[in-house]
Design a protein around this motif. Structure first.
Motif, PDB file in Angstrom:
ATOM      1  N   GLY A 151      38.312  39.045  42.707  1.00 31.50           N
ATOM      2  CA  GLY A 151      38.935  38.199  43.717  1.00 31.50           C
ATOM      3  C   GLY A 151      39.886  37.159  43.173  1.00 31.50           C
ATOM      4  O   GLY A 151      40.101  36.121  43.802  1.00 31.50           O
ATOM      5  N   LEU A 152      40.483  37.413  42.003  1.00 27.16           N
ATOM      6  CA  LEU A 152      41.399  36.446  41.419  1.00 27.16           C
ATOM      7  C   LEU A 152      42.779  36.532  42.078  1.00 27.16           C
ATOM      8  O   LEU A 152      43.152  37.557  42.637  1.00 27.16           O
ATOM      9  N   SER A 153      43.512  35.451  41.997  1.00 27.76           N
ATOM     10  CA  SER A 153      44.902  35.471  42.441  1.00 27.76           C
ATOM     11  C   SER A 153      45.744  36.180  41.382  1.00 27.76           C
ATOM     12  O   SER A 153      45.278  36.430  40.264  1.00 27.76           O
ATOM     13  N   GLN A 154      46.992  36.489  41.714  1.00 29.88           N
ATOM     14  CA  GLN A 154      47.879  37.119  40.732  1.00 29.88           C
ATOM     15  C   GLN A 154      48.038  36.229  39.506  1.00 29.88           C
ATOM     16  O   GLN A 154      48.022  36.714  38.367  1.00 29.88           O
ATOM     17  N   ARG A 155      48.179  34.936  39.729  1.00 29.40           N
ATOM     18  CA  ARG A 155      48.342  33.998  38.613  1.00 29.40           C
ATOM     19  C   ARG A 155      47.108  34.003  37.706  1.00 29.40           C
ATOM     20  O   ARG A 155      47.217  34.060  36.476  1.00 29.40           O
ATOM     21  N   GLU A 156      45.922  33.949  38.322  1.00 28.52           N
ATOM     22  CA  GLU A 156      44.686  33.938  37.533  1.00 28.52           C
ATOM     23  C   GLU A 156      44.485  35.261  36.807  1.00 28.52           C
ATOM     24  O   GLU A 156      44.029  35.288  35.661  1.00 28.52           O
ATOM     25  N   ALA A 157      44.812  36.373  37.484  1.00 29.33           N
ATOM     26  CA  ALA A 157      44.688  37.686  36.854  1.00 29.33           C
ATOM     27  C   ALA A 157      45.610  37.791  35.642  1.00 29.33           C
ATOM     28  O   ALA A 157      45.218  38.303  34.583  1.00 29.33           O
ATOM     29  N   ALA A 158      46.842  37.309  35.777  1.00 30.44           N
ATOM     30  CA  ALA A 158      47.794  37.352  34.671  1.00 30.44           C
ATOM     31  C   ALA A 158      47.293  36.526  33.494  1.00 30.44           C
ATOM     32  O   ALA A 158      47.378  36.949  32.331  1.00 30.44           O
ATOM     33  N   ARG A 159      46.736  35.353  33.807  1.00 28.69           N
ATOM     34  CA  ARG A 159      46.208  34.495  32.742  1.00 28.69           C
ATOM     35  C   ARG A 159      45.022  35.161  32.046  1.00 28.69           C
ATOM     36  O   ARG A 159      44.929  35.160  30.814  1.00 28.69           O
ATOM     37  N   MET A 160      44.110  35.743  32.838  1.00 23.13           N
ATOM     38  CA  MET A 160      42.934  36.381  32.264  1.00 23.13           C
ATOM     39  C   MET A 160      43.301  37.572  31.381  1.00 23.13           C
ATOM     40  O   MET A 160      42.736  37.769  30.304  1.00 23.13           O
ATOM     41  N   ASP A 176      45.523  54.252  34.910  1.00 20.38           N
ATOM     42  CA  ASP A 176      45.524  53.903  33.493  1.00 20.38           C
ATOM     43  C   ASP A 176      44.729  52.615  33.292  1.00 20.38           C
ATOM     44  O   ASP A 176      44.418  51.903  34.246  1.00 20.38           O
ATOM     45  N   GLU A 177      44.395  52.322  32.049  1.00 19.09           N
ATOM     46  CA  GLU A 177      43.490  51.208  31.750  1.00 19.09           C
ATOM     47  C   GLU A 177      44.027  49.871  32.259  1.00 19.09           C
ATOM     48  O   GLU A 177      43.287  49.083  32.857  1.00 19.09           O
ATOM     49  N   GLU A 178      45.315  49.602  32.046  1.00 19.01           N
ATOM     50  CA  GLU A 178      45.869  48.319  32.479  1.00 19.01           C
ATOM     51  C   GLU A 178      45.802  48.178  33.996  1.00 19.01           C
ATOM     52  O   GLU A 178      45.453  47.113  34.517  1.00 19.01           O
ATOM     53  N   SER A 179      46.115  49.259  34.712  1.00 18.95           N
ATOM     54  CA  SER A 179      46.063  49.210  36.174  1.00 18.95           C
ATOM     55  C   SER A 179      44.640  48.987  36.660  1.00 18.95           C
ATOM     56  O   SER A 179      44.409  48.249  37.620  1.00 18.95           O
ATOM     57  N   ARG A 180      43.656  49.634  36.000  1.00 27.67           N
ATOM     58  CA  ARG A 180      42.252  49.434  36.397  1.00 27.67           C
ATOM     59  C   ARG A 180      41.830  47.994  36.165  1.00 27.67           C
ATOM     60  O   ARG A 180      41.101  47.413  36.969  1.00 27.67           O
ATOM     61  N   LEU A 181      42.267  47.409  35.053  1.00 31.50           N
ATOM     62  CA  LEU A 181      41.913  46.022  34.765  1.00 31.50           C
ATOM     63  C   LEU A 181      42.527  45.079  35.800  1.00 31.50           C
ATOM     64  O   LEU A 181      41.896  44.109  36.233  1.00 31.50           O
ATOM     65  N   ILE A 182      43.769  45.368  36.191  1.00 32.41           N
ATOM     66  CA  ILE A 182      44.418  44.539  37.202  1.00 32.41           C
ATOM     67  C   ILE A 182      43.728  44.713  38.552  1.00 32.41           C
ATOM     68  O   ILE A 182      43.495  43.745  39.277  1.00 32.41           O
ATOM     69  N   HIS A 183      43.376  45.964  38.890  1.00 37.98           N
ATOM     70  CA  HIS A 183      42.619  46.200  40.128  1.00 37.98           C
ATOM     71  C   HIS A 183      41.315  45.415  40.126  1.00 37.98           C
ATOM     72  O   HIS A 183      40.959  44.758  41.096  1.00 37.98           O
ATOM     73  N   GLU A 184      40.596  45.472  39.008  1.00 37.81           N
ATOM     74  CA  GLU A 184      39.304  44.778  38.928  1.00 37.81           C
ATOM     75  C   GLU A 184      39.488  43.276  39.080  1.00 37.81           C
ATOM     76  O   GLU A 184      38.723  42.609  39.785  1.00 37.81           O
ATOM     77  N   ALA A 185      40.519  42.732  38.423  1.00 35.76           N
ATOM     78  CA  ALA A 185      40.756  41.289  38.495  1.00 35.76           C
ATOM     79  C   ALA A 185      41.092  40.845  39.916  1.00 35.76           C
ATOM     80  O   ALA A 185      40.572  39.841  40.411  1.00 35.76           O
TER      81      ALA A 185
END
Length: 201
Positions: free
Chosen positions: A163-172, A149-158
């Motif tokens: 190469g973002l951390s979980q914290r940076e991905a969540a912020r982005m 799904d779109e959200e999962s793809r965006l999280i995968h990409e981040a």
């Protein structure tokens, strides 16, 4: 020199998404080549297979950019120095440290092996950054990611492309860190299931 434009450096230090993506795209091939060369040199004379080295490579490349894109690391970078050699030093150190950890690790089954794999796949077929990986495995991973799904793809990409951390991905992505953590765990479980179904009995 990568940061010829002052505005690019400023935006990079501020964590601007477009600037981070530009730097990543400009440097990922160099980082991948160096990390792969170090892993191959470390594996000389060992029983480690190319497939496992390819899996380690994805983790190493991800960790290099997580370290280099850390907010404090971005602020500390001396822009009078070339950026790619700076990344190359990080890549060499990360690859060596990763191999030392791998030497204490012997995968006992597919599930354990896949939990150590990055979900990153070759987003540019011509880059050659995963030449040593099993093409069938990459095909399975590619199909799996395309089905998300779109959200999962965006999280995968981040996490695995930028190469973002979980914290940076969540912020982005403007979601809670727990959302990113839960989605990442689900991504890995799903990939393990896909690879298990496709592996020979």
């Amino acid at each position: 020199m990568l940061f010829r434009e002052v505005h690019l450096l400023e935006r990079f230090r501020e964590g601007d998404e477009t600037a981070l993506e530009f730097v990543y795209c400009q440097c990922v091939d160099v980082v991948t080549r160096i990390a792969h060369a170090v892993l191959r040199a470390c594996s000389a004379g060992s029983a480690r297979g190319q497939g496992e080295i390819a899996a380690a490579l994805a983790d190493v490349v991800q960790e290099v950019f997580v370290k280099a894109f850390d907010p404090e690391a971005r602020r500390r970078f001396d822009a009078t120095r070339p950026y790619r050699p700076y990344l190359a030093r990080i890549a060499r150190n990360v690859a060596v440290d990763h191999w030392r950890e791998m030497r204490r690790y012997v995968p006992s089954d597919l599930d354990v092996l896949i939990t150590r794999m990055s979900l990153q796949v070759n987003c540019d077929a011509g880059s050659g950054q995963h030449d040593s990986a099993d093409p069938e495995t990459l095909e399975v991973v590619g199909r799996y990611i395309a089905s998300l799904d779109e959200e999962s793809r965006l999280i995968h990409e981040a996490l695995y492309v930028k190469g973002l951390s979980q914290r940076e991905a969540a912020r982005m992505l403007r979601v809670g860190r727990q959302v990113v953590r839960t989605k990442e765990a689900k991504l890995r479980r799903g990939l393990r299931q896909e690879l298990s179904r496709c592996s020979p009995s």
